[in-house]
Design a protein around this motif. Structure first.
Motif, PDB file in Angstrom:
ATOM      1  N   SER A 249       0.831  -1.504   0.116  1.00  0.00           N
ATOM      2  CA  SER A 249       0.180  -0.215  -0.460  1.00  0.00           C
ATOM      3  C   SER A 249       1.121   1.051   0.208  1.00  0.00           C
ATOM      4  N   ARG A 250       2.184   1.426   1.280  1.00  0.00           N
ATOM      5  CA  ARG A 250       3.033   2.531   0.804  1.00  0.00           C
ATOM      6  C   ARG A 250       3.406   2.348  -0.499  1.00  0.00           C
ATOM      7  N   TYR A 251       3.799   1.702  -1.301  1.00  0.00           N
ATOM      8  CA  TYR A 251       4.536   1.129  -2.717  1.00  0.00           C
ATOM      9  C   TYR A 251       3.691   1.982  -3.523  1.00  0.00           C
ATOM     10  N   VAL A 252       2.305   1.195  -3.803  1.00  0.00           N
ATOM     11  CA  VAL A 252       1.474   2.039  -4.890  1.00  0.00           C
ATOM     12  C   VAL A 252       1.022   3.064  -4.193  1.00  0.00           C
ATOM     13  N   GLY A 253       0.301   4.117  -2.889  1.00  0.00           N
ATOM     14  CA  GLY A 253       0.006   4.550  -3.073  1.00  0.00           C
ATOM     15  C   GLY A 253      -0.984   4.663  -1.915  1.00  0.00           C
ATOM     16  N   GLY A 254      -1.485   4.579  -0.874  1.00  0.00           N
ATOM     17  CA  GLY A 254      -2.587   4.055  -0.503  1.00  0.00           C
ATOM     18  C   GLY A 254      -3.349   2.534  -0.772  1.00  0.00           C
ATOM     19  N   ASP A 255      -4.146   1.906   0.449  1.00  0.00           N
ATOM     20  CA  ASP A 255      -4.820   0.977  -0.243  1.00  0.00           C
ATOM     21  C   ASP A 255      -5.769   0.915  -1.256  1.00  0.00           C
ATOM     22  N   ASP A 256      -6.900   2.354  -1.773  1.00  0.00           N
ATOM     23  CA  ASP A 256      -7.383   2.380  -2.947  1.00  0.00           C
ATOM     24  C   ASP A 256      -6.433   2.155  -4.001  1.00  0.00           C
ATOM     25  N   ALA A 257      -5.694   2.976  -4.471  1.00  0.00           N
ATOM     26  CA  ALA A 257      -4.132   2.285  -5.328  1.00  0.00           C
ATOM     27  C   ALA A 257      -4.574   1.183  -5.406  1.00  0.00           C
ATOM     28  N   LEU A 258      -4.510   0.502  -4.077  1.00  0.00           N
ATOM     29  CA  LEU A 258      -4.058  -0.989  -4.522  1.00  0.00           C
ATOM     30  C   LEU A 258      -4.670  -1.913  -4.555  1.00  0.00           C
ATOM     31  N   ALA A 259      -5.919  -1.886  -4.319  1.00  0.00           N
ATOM     32  CA  ALA A 259      -6.961  -2.278  -4.746  1.00  0.00           C
ATOM     33  C   ALA A 259      -7.012  -2.740  -5.965  1.00  0.00           C
ATOM     34  N   GLN A 260      -6.745  -0.836  -6.869  1.00  0.00           N
ATOM     35  CA  GLN A 260      -7.312  -0.993  -8.435  1.00  0.00           C
ATOM     36  C   GLN A 260      -6.063  -1.699  -8.970  1.00  0.00           C
ATOM     37  N   ARG A 261      -4.820  -1.706  -8.256  1.00  0.00           N
ATOM     38  CA  ARG A 261      -3.352  -2.395  -9.485  1.00  0.00           C
ATOM     39  C   ARG A 261      -4.118  -3.857  -8.635  1.00  0.00           C
ATOM     40  N   LEU A 262      -4.706  -4.420  -7.676  1.00  0.00           N
ATOM     41  CA  LEU A 262      -5.126  -5.287  -8.076  1.00  0.00           C
ATOM     42  C   LEU A 262      -5.678  -6.248  -8.803  1.00  0.00           C
ATOM     43  N   THR A 263      -7.042  -5.353  -9.189  1.00  0.00           N
ATOM     44  CA  THR A 263      -7.885  -5.035  -9.857  1.00  0.00           C
ATOM     45  C   THR A 263      -7.276  -5.801 -11.160  1.00  0.00           C
ATOM     46  N   ALA A 264      -6.455  -4.608 -11.030  1.00  0.00           N
ATOM     47  CA  ALA A 264      -6.066  -4.781 -13.039  1.00  0.00           C
ATOM     48  C   ALA A 264      -5.554  -5.255 -13.259  1.00  0.00           C
ATOM     49  N   ILE A 265      -4.473  -6.532 -12.022  1.00  0.00           N
ATOM     50  CA  ILE A 265      -3.051  -7.852 -12.588  1.00  0.00           C
ATOM     51  C   ILE A 265      -4.777  -8.709 -12.904  1.00  0.00           C
ATOM     52  N   THR A 266      -5.338  -8.727 -11.535  1.00  0.00           N
ATOM     53  CA  THR A 266      -6.584  -9.942 -11.783  1.00  0.00           C
ATOM     54  C   THR A 266      -7.091  -9.833 -12.926  1.00  0.00           C
ATOM     55  N   GLU A 267      -7.873  -9.501 -13.508  1.00  0.00           N
ATOM     56  CA  GLU A 267      -7.771  -9.374 -15.145  1.00  0.00           C
ATOM     57  C   GLU A 267      -7.286  -9.285 -15.995  1.00  0.00           C
ATOM     58  N   THR A 268      -6.374  -9.228 -16.408  1.00  0.00           N
ATOM     59  CA  THR A 268      -5.264  -9.361 -17.113  1.00  0.00           C
ATOM     60  C   THR A 268      -5.222 -10.906 -16.877  1.00  0.00           C
ATOM     61  N   ALA A 269      -4.936 -11.235 -15.709  1.00  0.00           N
ATOM     62  CA  ALA A 269      -4.516 -12.442 -16.309  1.00  0.00           C
ATOM     63  C   ALA A 269      -5.980 -13.275 -15.742  1.00  0.00           C
ATOM     64  N   LEU A 270      -6.814 -13.201 -15.139  1.00  0.00           N
ATOM     65  CA  LEU A 270      -8.039 -14.429 -15.695  1.00  0.00           C
ATOM     66  C   LEU A 270      -8.476 -14.084 -17.091  1.00  0.00           C
ATOM     67  N   HIS A 271      -8.319 -12.823 -17.691  1.00  0.00           N
ATOM     68  CA  HIS A 271      -8.557 -12.456 -19.197  1.00  0.00           C
ATOM     69  C   HIS A 271      -8.178 -13.586 -20.451  1.00  0.00           C
ATOM     70  N   LYS A 272      -6.845 -13.841 -20.030  1.00  0.00           N
ATOM     71  CA  LYS A 272      -5.553 -14.766 -20.752  1.00  0.00           C
ATOM     72  C   LYS A 272      -6.462 -15.895 -20.717  1.00  0.00           C
ATOM     73  N   LEU A 273      -6.234 -16.490 -19.503  1.00  0.00           N
ATOM     74  CA  LEU A 273      -6.801 -18.268 -19.357  1.00  0.00           C
ATOM     75  C   LEU A 273      -7.862 -18.259 -19.767  1.00  0.00           C
ATOM     76  N   ALA A 274      -8.937 -16.808 -19.585  1.00  0.00           N
ATOM     77  CA  ALA A 274     -10.190 -17.712 -20.283  1.00  0.00           C
ATOM     78  C   ALA A 274     -10.857 -17.613 -21.057  1.00  0.00           C
ATOM     79  N   GLN A 275      -9.469 -17.054 -22.205  1.00  0.00           N
ATOM     80  CA  GLN A 275      -9.973 -17.179 -23.394  1.00  0.00           C
ATOM     81  C   GLN A 275     -11.068 -16.115 -24.245  1.00  0.00           C
ATOM     82  N   GLY A 276     -11.083 -14.716 -23.168  1.00  0.00           N
ATOM     83  CA  GLY A 276     -11.441 -14.264 -23.159  1.00  0.00           C
ATOM     84  C   GLY A 276     -13.289 -13.839 -23.028  1.00  0.00           C
ATOM     85  N   GLN A 277     -13.188 -14.810 -21.761  1.00  0.00           N
ATOM     86  CA  GLN A 277     -14.955 -14.894 -20.948  1.00  0.00           C
ATOM     87  C   GLN A 277     -14.551 -13.780 -20.325  1.00  0.00           C
TER      88      GLN A 277
END
Lengths: 178, 541
Positions: free
Chosen positions: B115-143
């Motif tokens: 949280s300190r590194y990315v600038g707060g809990d909200d920013a961390l939550a956003q980053r985690l959402t973006a990362i997970t979304e990309t990873a899952l998108h690749k895994l599910a081939q678009g679904q």
């Protein structure tokens, strides 16, 4: 087909003939589903996928490869009998009647069930172990495969049941899937 | 209060088992919208499409099929769940090096540093959402795969926040010191849903008129302990937004981390895992002598080239030595699969970072570990000591087209057999191009060379278009002559054509043969032709 309706603790069953492995897998499958562990000792080249198709619960199966010497084989089987309810063995060459008796005494004391697979030297195993039930199998017909068409879908197997605990030797016809 | 519970972020994919099964099927070219995973004849997870049609967790198989007839039913397979989740864990570990995977589908991480590194809990939550979304998108081939990110004090609150975020579709951050208020309004059934508290206990709470977690938090712990035993105390802690077990109060045992340094880099996974088992055994005995067992283990692996891999593993009942070694194997396998390793392992460290007081385990009456499982586990330990780890093995599903490849045998010493006995090893997923069922009951480890001849005694060959040169008539195997009665195939098998070192090209056939002299016994064989030579790979024995 069994004189007592199923696999009985303390008894020895020998499966032989050309469908020996498939028969043995069928014999033990019900016990593994009911929560018993199966120790497979020294049986080479068993098809795990086929075991699963015959209904063996693979989460309770352990494969043990005993050392090559005869005395080691007996002590390995004894150790396996300590922990597992059902044992499936392929008997190596050179096992004497004394060895067989030691194994069977252990099996009876610990109330295990012993299933032997006799593919190559069936008569030798039979005389050494004197099984309670002998199931000699012979495939009579393969289903689904023709000359250049289809695939193996099943087979008809003749099973001759005899042995010390079988009052009258009998023939049964079974349809195997696999 | 907040000093007692750490602030954590949770990334959760609800019904992961079903999603994993769906992705696995998709990768094999079978597309299903509605998938449910069954364990012990009950639905344990289902995809969103199945849920929309009314399939509920806990339904019986027939009931679920009647509700949603076009649904695919998959068997429970923890190995698959773990493997399919690996890309997500890997993606998150790029941002936060130390993550904890307590079960497939849920990643837990401490937020203080990130949280300190990315600038707060909200920013961390956003980053985690973006990362997970990309990873899952690749895994599910678009679904779209539903997932949620939650940040709060304590695991339970964060997990609940993540699950509610999954249904809303946006991350949820609960401010520090607000976890308890947040939990107070929730029904007590969340204890069963998220904290593995027994449903009977929850039902009793409801009948006692304690409908919300707030009601439990107000009661004195001693009263709850008097009524429910140790679970009472745990529930009280959970309801107040604390971690389930209090941090251990006895002085931590000395030398908590066990480090093992290899003299030369080791490239064989088995060697590392077996060494880890010995080290883990010493660690477990050491902790046991101090009356503690390890619930959270930090495993750190280092290679000769200075690469490092860290992961935290969690198991609420405590990790045994075999379970620790199993975690080392999982971590190493995943690391190798992600191509992060370029040389051998020189060092590993097992640090127990979460301890709890050791208590005997109560054997369950139904559906739980039984005495037979415990006996078997002990026998495996003894046999391993007698014969060596490579002689005592258990089957594990790997998948493949070759009958010998579908299951691999792994050393039983590094598998937590008692936990494994409660799961299912087998799977009903078959690879396209695998042998049709029934499978051969004898599969040769070393295929036997064989001659397949036509009526003129010439070797039968297969053209580039997979056509036989002539009808097979005679088979010569181990100097015995057999007549071919019927045959099927040839079926082409082409594998890994993209990788020159591993590619295989062959044809497979089934033959039914009889001995020349004894025409009564027939046998069915599976033969392959590879590099201009016929081999018997399996037999219907």
């Amino acid at each position: 087909m069994f004189p007592e309706g199923g696999l009985v603790r303390g008894r020895t069953v020998l499966c032989s003939g050309d469908a020996a492995v498939a028969m043995a897998l069928r014999v033990v499958s019900r016990a593994t589903q009911a929560g018993s562990w199966l120790g497979i000792v020294g049986v080479h080249n068993i098809g795990v996928q086929a075991a699963s198709e015959h209904g063996v619960a693979l989460q309770r199966v352990v494969f043990v490869q005993p050392a090559s010497s005869r005395t080691e084989w007996v002590s390995t089987v004894a150790a396996v009998a300590d922990g597992f309810d059902v044992l499936m063995l392929e008997v190596p060459r050179g096992i004497t009647e004394a060895d067989a008796r030691r194994v069977q005494t252990r099996i009876q004391a610990r109330r295990n069930a012993l299933v032997l697979i006799g593919t190559t030297q069936q008569s030798a195993v039979q005389s050494v172990f004197q099984p309670d039930v002998i199931m000699n199998t012979a495939t009579t017909r393969w289903h689904g495969i023709e000359r250049g068409a289809g695939y193996v879908q099943g087979r008809d197997v003749q099973v001759a049941v005899s042995g010390r605990r079988v009052p009258q030797a009998r023939q049964h016809s079974l349809h195997f899937v696999g | 209060m907040s000093t007692e519970s750490t602030r954590v972020a949770v990334v959760a994919c609800p019904d992961w088992q079903a999603v994993a099964a769906q992705c696995d099927l998709h990768a094999r070219g079978q597309v299903f919208d509605a998938v449910a995973v069954l364990h012990a004849q009950r639905v344990i997870a289902r995809t969103a499409a199945a849920a929309e049609q009314g399939v509920q967790v806990g339904m019986r198989k027939r009931e679920a099929q009647a509700t949603c007839p076009n649904m695919h039913i998959a068997a429970h397979n923890p190995e698959r769940d773990r493997l399919m989740f690996e890309p997500v864990v890997h993606a998150i570990a790029e941002l936060v090096p130390l993550v904890e995977v307590s079960m497939p589908g849920v990643v837990v991480l401490a937020t203080r540093g990130p949280s300190r590194y990315v600038g707060g809990d909200d920013a961390l939550a956003q980053r985690l959402t973006a990362i997970t979304e990309t990873a899952l998108h690749k895994l599910a081939q678009g679904q779209r795969i539903p997932f949620g990110v939650g940040i709060a004090d304590g695991r339970l609150t964060a997990l609940i926040a993540a699950r509610s975020a999954a249904s809303v579709g946006a991350p949820r951050v609960i401010a520090p010191n607000e976890s308890a208020q947040c939990l107070a309004v929730l029904p007590v059934s969340v204890l069963a849903d998220f904290a593995e508290v027994d449903r009977n206990v929850v039902s009793l709470l409801q009948r006692l008129g304690l409908a919300h977690l707030g009601n439990i938090a107000e009661i004195q712990p001693s009263i709850l302990v008097g009524r429910f035993g140790p679970v009472g105390n745990e529930m009280q802690r959970l309801a107040r937004g604390l971690d389930r077990h209090p941090p251990i109060v006895v002085a931590p045992p000395p030398e908590r981390a066990s480090t093992y340094r290899f003299e030369t880099p080791v490239e064989d996974v088995n060697v590392v895992v077996l060494t880890a088992r010995e080290t883990a055994h010493e660690l477990v005995v050491h902790l046991g002598n101090h009356g503690a067992s390890c619930v959270r283990l930090h495993i750190s692996l280092h290679t000769d080239h200075g690469e490092q891999n860290d992961r935290v593993w969690y198991q609420p009942e405590g990790l045994t030595a075999a379970a620790m070694a199993e975690r080392v194997r999982w971590q190493l396998d995943a690391w190798i699969a992600s191509r992060g390793v370029t040389s051998g392992v020189v060092l590993f460290r097992l640090s127990p970072i979460g301890l709890r007081a050791k208590e005997g385990r109560q054997l369950g009456l139904w559906g739980d570990s039984t005495e037979a499982d415990e006996w078997a586990a002990r026998a495996i330990e003894r046999l391993t000591a007698m014969l060596g780890a490579e002689s005592v093995r258990v089957p594990e599903w790997r998948g493949g087209r070759d009958p010998a490849e579908v299951f691999a045998l792994t050393s039983a010493a590094v598998v937590d057999v008692e936990r494994r006995a409660l799961s299912h090893v087998t799977t009903d997923v078959r690879w396209n191009g695998a042998l049709p069922t029934p499978s051969p009951s004898v599969v040769y480890d070393d295929p036997l060379p064989v001659l397949v001849c036509d009526a003129g005694g010439e070797d039968v060959t297969v053209s580039g278009r997979h056509e036989l040169s002539a009808e097979p008539t005679v088979v010569i195997l181990q100097q015995h002559h057999y007549n071919v009665l019927s045959w099927a195939g040839p079926w082409p098998v082409e594998e890994k054509w993209w990788d020159i070192s591993r590619q295989r090209r062959m044809v497979r056939m089934q033959l039914v043969v009889s001995r020349n002299d004894t025409a009564t016994t027939t046998r069915a064989l599976v033969v392959v032709r590879e590099h201009g030579q016929w081999w018997v790979v399996a037999r219907y024995g």
